[in-house]
Design an enzyme around this catalytic site. Structure first.
Site, PDB file in Angstrom:
ATOM      1  N   HIS A 113      -1.931   0.861  -9.728  1.00 54.15           N
ATOM      2  CA  HIS A 113      -2.000  -0.416  -8.681  1.00 54.15           C
ATOM      3  C   HIS A 113      -2.393  -1.573  -9.172  1.00 54.15           C
ATOM      4  CE1 HIS A 113      -4.439  -1.079  -4.681  1.00 54.15           C
ATOM      5  NE2 HIS A 113      -3.881  -2.313  -4.605  1.00 54.15           N
TER       6      HIS A 113
ATOM      7  N   ARG B 180       0.606  -1.217  -0.246  1.00 52.20           N
ATOM      8  CA  ARG B 180       0.165  -0.094   0.426  1.00 52.20           C
ATOM      9  C   ARG B 180       1.139   1.292  -0.212  1.00 52.20           C
ATOM     10  NH1 ARG B 180      -3.563  -2.577  -1.416  1.00 52.20           N
ATOM     11  NH2 ARG B 180      -5.994  -2.950  -0.729  1.00 52.20           N
TER      12      ARG B 180
HETATM   13  P1  NDP Z   1      -0.604 -11.378   4.635  1.00 49.01           P
HETATM   14  O1  NDP Z   1      -1.361 -11.382   5.951  1.00 49.01           O
HETATM   15  O2  NDP Z   1      -0.735 -13.417   3.499  1.00 49.01           O
HETATM   16  O3  NDP Z   1       0.463 -10.412   4.610  1.00 49.01           O
HETATM   17  C1  NDP Z   1       0.222  -9.812   5.044  1.00 49.01           C
HETATM   18  C2  NDP Z   1       2.314 -10.005   5.893  1.00 49.01           C
HETATM   19  O4  NDP Z   1       2.831  -8.555   6.360  1.00 49.01           O
HETATM   20  C3  NDP Z   1       2.194 -10.280   6.380  1.00 49.01           C
HETATM   21  O5  NDP Z   1       3.176 -11.967   6.386  1.00 49.01           O
HETATM   22  C4  NDP Z   1       2.533 -10.254   8.092  1.00 49.01           C
HETATM   23  O6  NDP Z   1       3.589 -10.477   8.402  1.00 49.01           O
HETATM   24  C5  NDP Z   1       2.820  -8.352   7.557  1.00 49.01           C
HETATM   25  N1  NDP Z   1       3.095  -7.817   9.077  1.00 49.01           N
HETATM   26  C6  NDP Z   1       1.998  -6.807   9.252  1.00 49.01           C
HETATM   27  N2  NDP Z   1       2.324  -6.157  10.163  1.00 49.01           N
HETATM   28  C7  NDP Z   1       3.966  -6.352  10.212  1.00 49.01           C
HETATM   29  C8  NDP Z   1       4.734  -5.246  10.565  1.00 49.01           C
HETATM   30  N3  NDP Z   1       5.261  -4.450  11.294  1.00 49.01           N
HETATM   31  N4  NDP Z   1       5.877  -5.297   9.614  1.00 49.01           N
HETATM   32  C9  NDP Z   1       6.687  -6.308   8.684  1.00 49.01           C
HETATM   33  N5  NDP Z   1       5.589  -6.968   8.239  1.00 49.01           N
HETATM   34  C10 NDP Z   1       4.198  -7.412   9.175  1.00 49.01           C
HETATM   35  O7  NDP Z   1      -1.435 -10.201   3.205  1.00 49.01           O
HETATM   36  P2  NDP Z   1      -1.026 -11.412   1.228  1.00 49.01           P
HETATM   37  O8  NDP Z   1       0.161 -11.329   1.092  1.00 49.01           O
HETATM   38  O9  NDP Z   1      -2.612 -11.597   1.193  1.00 49.01           O
HETATM   39  O10 NDP Z   1      -1.831  -9.644   1.158  1.00 49.01           O
HETATM   40  C11 NDP Z   1      -0.207  -8.170   1.733  1.00 49.01           C
HETATM   41  C12 NDP Z   1      -0.661  -7.170   1.008  1.00 49.01           C
HETATM   42  O11 NDP Z   1      -0.506  -7.362   0.047  1.00 49.01           O
HETATM   43  C13 NDP Z   1      -2.765  -6.392   1.141  1.00 49.01           C
HETATM   44  O12 NDP Z   1      -2.341  -6.038   2.842  1.00 49.01           O
HETATM   45  C14 NDP Z   1      -2.489  -5.917   0.145  1.00 49.01           C
HETATM   46  O13 NDP Z   1      -1.978  -4.670   1.124  1.00 49.01           O
HETATM   47  C15 NDP Z   1      -1.165  -5.878  -0.796  1.00 49.01           C
HETATM   48  N6  NDP Z   1      -2.274  -6.043  -1.929  1.00 49.01           N
HETATM   49  C16 NDP Z   1      -1.910  -5.005  -2.899  1.00 49.01           C
HETATM   50  C17 NDP Z   1      -2.156  -5.445  -4.203  1.00 49.01           C
HETATM   51  C18 NDP Z   1      -1.434  -5.145  -5.559  1.00 49.01           C
HETATM   52  O14 NDP Z   1      -2.083  -4.633  -6.524  1.00 49.01           O
HETATM   53  N7  NDP Z   1      -0.345  -4.189  -6.024  1.00 49.01           N
HETATM   54  C19 NDP Z   1      -2.567  -7.123  -4.650  1.00 49.01           C
HETATM   55  C20 NDP Z   1      -2.751  -7.623  -3.407  1.00 49.01           C
HETATM   56  C21 NDP Z   1      -2.595  -7.135  -2.460  1.00 49.01           C
HETATM   57  P3  NDP Z   1       3.066 -11.769  10.179  1.00 49.01           P
HETATM   58  O15 NDP Z   1       2.317 -12.701   9.654  1.00 49.01           O
HETATM   59  O16 NDP Z   1       4.764 -11.727  10.836  1.00 49.01           O
HETATM   60  O17 NDP Z   1       2.027 -11.123  10.836  1.00 49.01           O
HETATM   61  C1  DGY Z   2      -5.933  -5.885  -3.209  1.00 47.19           C
HETATM   62  O1  DGY Z   2      -6.575  -6.787  -2.807  1.00 47.19           O
HETATM   63  O2  DGY Z   2      -5.589  -5.851  -1.603  1.00 47.19           O
HETATM   64  C2  DGY Z   2      -5.093  -5.651  -4.078  1.00 47.19           C
HETATM   65  O3  DGY Z   2      -4.764  -4.016  -3.763  1.00 47.19           O
HETATM   66  C3  DGY Z   2      -5.924  -5.367  -5.200  1.00 47.19           C
HETATM   67  O4  DGY Z   2      -6.209  -6.737  -5.795  1.00 47.19           O
END
Ligand code: NDP
Ligand code: DGY
Length: 327
Positions: free
Chosen positions: A292, A244
């Site tokens: 995005h 984000r």
């Molecule tokens: P997950 O919940 O699987 O992964 C999120 C990760 O963030 C976890 O590993 C978590 O670590 C980590 N995290 C949380 N707090 C912290 C912190 N303080 N420091 C470091 N790491 C932290 O979600 P997804 O992988 O499915 O998605 C991740 C994000 O990607 C979404 O929330 C969204 O914002 C973004 N996204 C963007 C897209 C795009 O189009 N660009 C598409 C899809 C998603 P822990 O497990 O240790 O808590």
């Molecule tokens: C999400 O799903 O959070 C992405 O940012 C868009 O797919």
């Protein structure tokens, strides 16, 4: 179902037809849709949601106390067409006993793939190269022209080795990455698969040739990548963010890129979105900005839409959702 039993559902945007078909087939829904590809204006959102039992929203819709109040006590379920849920006022939603559906897993591969594409495009300066071909800047083959950085033998640091972070790591390893570092709230057993080494953020930032941000946006990660962060990175390192925009302090990133503190940045997410066309980051050759599009493949968006519709219906009928956010 008789008219008085119909459950009112507001959908804040046109969504892929896969999900719309499911909603239309469900005879329990009295559907109203903001029939546009552009975001619903706030006033229309507040009007549209009034009395709704279910709400389908997008990451660009801020669902806060004002929206929840406008919806009123009927609201049972919010289903977002995204895995990220930072646009939802989770504490307030939980307090009101509203269930939330979201779209994890189904977009992991598409987003990881886009992250790799953005990393390579940024590190190997693809947009600059394409531009030079078009504008006549390509005079001849030159030994030092448009050189960038390769993954082979490099150290990659992943901030947030969640579903997407791990999928990115899996895809990067075969490029010959020597060391895979990661950080987060706790070590992950699944990191073993990619020989991932859990390290403090400070170590990751100092040692990585590529820093990839794939964590969720939370109060802890907001503004995480700031002046101090960029100040610790190597001058030759590349910064990639597909999580984000608000995880990054963009003024500090501009300073780091323009002063040569870091080599380059690739961003699929910004703050705000869209990034104004006169934003300073867009003046920099070493900054690649995408609109995005992490999950933007036809099939992924179709499956996201289906899942969003099915989450909503399950929430309306009080049954188990395919993907419910545990709050
Ligand atoms: P997950 O919940 O699987 O992964 C999120 C990760 O963030 C976890 O590993 C978590 O670590 C980590 N995290 C949380 N707090 C912290 C912190 N303080 N420091 C470091 N790491 C932290 O979600 P997804 O992988 O499915 O998605 C991740 C994000 O990607 C979404 O929330 C969204 O914002 C973004 N996204 C963007 C897209 C795009 O189009 N660009 C598409 C899809 C998603 P822990 O497990 O240790 O808590
Ligand atoms: C999400 O799903 O959070 C992405 O940012 C868009 O797919």
């Amino acid at each position: 179902m008789s008219a008085h039993q119909m459950l009112k559902v507001f959908v804040t945007r046109r969504i892929p037809q896969e999900g719309m078909k499911i909603l239309q087939k469900a005879s329990m829904c009295d559907l109203s849709l903001w029939d546009s590809d552009e975001p619903v204006p706030r006033a229309e959102l507040l009007k549209g949601v009034a009395g709704a039992h279910g709400l389908i929203c997008l990451l660009s819709d801020k669902i806060d106390t004002e929206v929840l109040d406008a919806a009123g006590p009927n609201l049972k379920v919010i289903s977002t067409l995204s895995v990220g849920f930072d646009h939802l006022a989770i504490d307030e939603i939980k307090k009101r006993g509203i269930r939330v559906g979201y779209t994890p897993d189904v977009l992991t591969d598409a987003t990881a793939e886009l992250t790799v594409a953005l990393l390579l495009a940024t590190a190997r300066r693809l947009p600059e190269g394409v531009e030079e071909v078009k504008n006549g800047g390509w005079s001849t083959w030159k030994p030092l022209w448009l050189c960038g950085y390769g993954l082979s033998g490099s150290t990659v640091g992943v901030i947030g080795l969640g579903r997407i972070g791990l999928a990115i790591a899996r895809r990067l390893k075969p490029f010959g990455v020597k060391k895979l570092l990661y950080t987060g709230r706790k070590p992950k057993p699944e990191a073993e698969e990619v020989d991932g080494e859990y390290v403090p953020l400070d170590t990751l930032v100092r040692e990585s040739d590529f820093v990839v941000v794939s964590c969720s946006l939370t109060p802890d990660t907001q503004g995480l990548c700031d002046k101090t962060f960029f100040g610790k990175m190597k001058k030759t390192s590349v910064f990639i963010n597909t999580s984000r925009g608000a995880v990054v302090n963009q003024e500090d990133l501009f300073e780091a890129l323009s002063s040569g503190q870091i080599a380059a940045a690739g961003l699929d997410v910004t703050s705000p979105e869209p990034l104004p066309t006169n934003h300073p980051l867009l003046t920099l050759k070493n900054c690649v900005v995408l609109p995005h599009i992490g999950s933007a493949t036809y099939s992924t968006r179709g499956v996201m839409s289906e899942l969003t519709a099915n989450n909503l219906l399950a929430g309306l009928t009080g049954s188990e959702m395919p993907s419910e956010l545990k709050m």
